[in-house]
Design a protein around this motif. Sequence first.
Motif, short mmCIF file in Angstrom:
data_model
loop_
_atom_site.label_atom_id
_atom_site.label_comp_id
_atom_site.label_asym_id
_atom_site.label_seq_id
_atom_site.Cartn_x
_atom_site.Cartn_y
_atom_site.Cartn_z
N ILE A 72 3.26 4.32 -8.80
CA ILE A 72 2.37 4.62 -9.94
C ILE A 72 2.66 6.02 -10.47
O ILE A 72 2.81 6.23 -11.68
N LEU A 73 2.77 6.98 -9.54
CA LEU A 73 2.98 8.37 -9.97
C LEU A 73 4.31 8.51 -10.71
O LEU A 73 4.40 9.21 -11.72
N MET A 118 0.84 -1.21 0.00
CA MET A 118 0.00 0.00 0.00
C MET A 118 0.86 1.25 0.00
O MET A 118 0.56 2.24 -0.66
N GLU A 155 2.99 1.68 -3.46
CA GLU A 155 2.26 1.65 -4.72
C GLU A 155 1.90 3.05 -5.21
O GLU A 155 1.97 3.33 -6.41
N LEU A 156 1.55 3.95 -4.29
CA LEU A 156 1.15 5.30 -4.71
C LEU A 156 2.30 6.06 -5.39
O LEU A 156 2.17 6.48 -6.54
#
Lengths: 607, 307
Positions: free
Chosen positions: B145-146, B138, B141-142
């Motif tokens: 992705i960005l 979690m 991942e943010l």
Amino acid sequence: MRNLLLSSLIVPFILGLVSFILPKKNKTLACALAIIASFATFIVCIAVFMLKSKFYLDNSYIYTLQYFLVDNLSAFIALFIGLFGFLIVLYSSGFMKDKEELNKYYAYVLWTISASIGAVISNNFLLFLTFWGVLGITLYLLIAMGTEDAPASAKKAFIIIGGSDALILLGMAAVFQLSPFLEISRIHIPLTNNLAVFSFICLALGAFAKSGAMPLHTWIPDSAETAPTPVMAFLPASLDKLLGIYLLFRISVNIFDIQPNSAISLFLMIIGSITIIAAVMMALVQHNFKKLLSYHAVSQVGYMILGIGTANPIGIAGGLFHMLNNAVYKSCLFLSGGNVEYRAKTDDLSKLGGLAKFMPVTFIAFAIASFSISGIPPFNGFVSKWMIYQGIIELGKTGTKLWPLWLSVAMFGSALTLASFMKLIHAIFLGQPSAKKIDDAKEVPAVMNIAPVILAGLCIIFGVWATQIPLRLFIVPSMQTHLTFSGMWNSSLATILILVGLLIGFIIYLLGSLKSREVRQFIGGEDLEKNPQMNPSGAEFYNTVREIPLLQFLYKRAEEKLFDIYEMGKRAVFGVSSLFSYLHNGILPTYCVWILLGMIVIMLVIL
Amino acid sequence: MTMIFYFIFFGFFVSVTAGLLISWIDRKVTARLQYRVGPPILQPFTDIVKLLGKELLLPKGASKITFLFSPILGIISIMIVTTLLWLVNIWPQKTFFGDLIVVLYFLVLPSLGIILGGFASRNPLASIGASREMKLVMAYELPFILAVFVPVAKSGLSIKLGEIISYQSAYGAFISNWSGVLSFIVILFCVQAKLGLVPFDMAEAETELAGGALIEYSGPSLAIFKLTKAMMLFVLPYFIVILFLGGFNFNGLAAVRSLLGFVAIIVLIIVIRNTNPRLRVDQALRFFWGPMTILAILALVLAGRGL
């Protein structure tokens, strides 16, 4: 066609009426009647769908019958309403066996089926709203059949849905100002003036309330705790998604025709993104698995709205496909969760654990549906999310700078979804058995496993043969524009590769020594069997997330229901009325004082 | 049929060999940094063969099918990713729409395999380790992705890996701009976390959880996990090479350059691993959702302005 269409409405309605007036004692009869009625309706829906696609292959041709209209979209949605209706009735015959007032329960379910089919095939706006209203009532009645707290949450659902019906009526009145027709198929309004935008927003809010998008979602988590589980699987998880997104699709594609990069498209995408992230963050920290699932039912709507909000064909098709997929896997999750509840008699995550060994079929169905909802390839959720991402990228190509926001929200939301389903799988099926032993831990009766297994199978079929079956039969014909899938994600090939990979893994196992034996777990030399308290249930896994400074603040506010429109409205109404109730306290001397004061005031004014 | 051949050849044999060699480099460099001699070059291969020869221990009362299936889940997904990356690198026209997203999704699955395996072993320590792995996913991942969006934005909104490669071979590698550098830093830390190396090894945490999620694994099943880890050690730097250095170039001097780039990334990963203490999982969560995400957003804004 005419007879088929009418019978799909009348058969469930009449048989529901028969079931309603049956004596309470005849549980088996009511159940058998409901199974027959829902199966017959399902068959009729299949026939309607086949006839529609056989004779009227041309997309532009639609079958009309006075106030009714069948186009590809309504035929396909009616087909799935029939399917879900049948599966839920079948499941209820096991799950609800010991409940009271079964004749009424089945009557409400059958009426729901009838009204839902009516809503999707009616072409007259007023008729549509009538069916829509009936659905609100049956929803209220069905939720209220749960635990003793159920009437309160049913009331909440009824007020939110009913209030949004009023908004739909208002939007309809505005539409009628702009266009002289009441037939949905004849209304085409460009979104150029303020009245059109206003009516779009009113109608969209109605769709949001039905499908459970933020900020009108709050009835779903509340009713999840109290309503009977099959009802949750039937209405908020599947049927209300189909209907709500059906309405949203109708208004944004057929009636208003939203344009990419317009304000309305932005509005939809903002609502969609907030719904995805906020609901999934709430789901992460839940302790009750039905409530957790219901927050996902909210979060997934965000993807559909985001997809439709992109306003380009592939994004809209993705949103529509996601609606179908969500209905399939979400009802599978609720039903297999219901199996667990049926055996364990609880829906508290900290009291469950280690059930995979006892309920293997339920576990596999649940696992497949959770992989689908988390968007793991090659299951169905991945394909539709992928189409939505493609829609966002297409939107980005038209010049908006905001595409990384939408895309990262959608992709990150799917990682968070995976996280909360891992928590569920640990807390319910894997991990350590709960400290308090579950006495009746074994597989549920076969009749309750039919529906979850069929739905899990659909998750695989719709994923692996996505282009060949659901997209070709249901989604693309429903779109007004032509769609091609050249160079698309080839799900079947990936599946073959995954199978080959499985084979390789198997060969590695075979290469090793084939000796195996069971050993006790190593927990620092202690014996697990003698220490049942050594059991991280999983319910607390993500409290780390809750303790992050900004999120801590938001979670606290959310738990005080500050983001709940219903609760805030209730507080406002009670705040105003408390003034009046303070005045009307029923004590005679107070009234005398008021009368005296009033007389003095009148005297002063007059004299 | 050719796909299956590519899958077995590139996806399995090439990446296993490369991965085990890189894991040897990792062990050798680590040993040298700690004033040890380090293992011989064939040691990682020997380890795998040794593990295959051991008997398979199954934890009592666990869900055995899930327990045995979880390692395979990881290796399958890494094989698919490797195949895809090789194919688009060698034949950029074989790319399909959204293969970047497919890669991103498949890269989560090895962690999922570890998590499910840990959960299935019915061991409290494994459960805690697996939950940490999930929180780590979690967390990274943010920003991951960005940061991946930066090459997408710079190549004119293409989510085809082949187009990202051919764009870079035409206009130069993305790492040569500011936005490329920033997102490269972000993605390097995310890869560190994906690999489960120090400072992000809290899921295995040998000193406190005794192996965490992998505690109950032994013999062939552990061998599959080790193979997956080794393959990831090859695949993830390769993914970075494709996104920021324009993929492997196979002719002449450019081949040497891209190889050097690849080795540099691996050395960076090894150095980070050897010079940092382990973080707690909440610290990792704050690190990724705080500074890393801000850095990634900054990189995206710069990329939007064409820097």
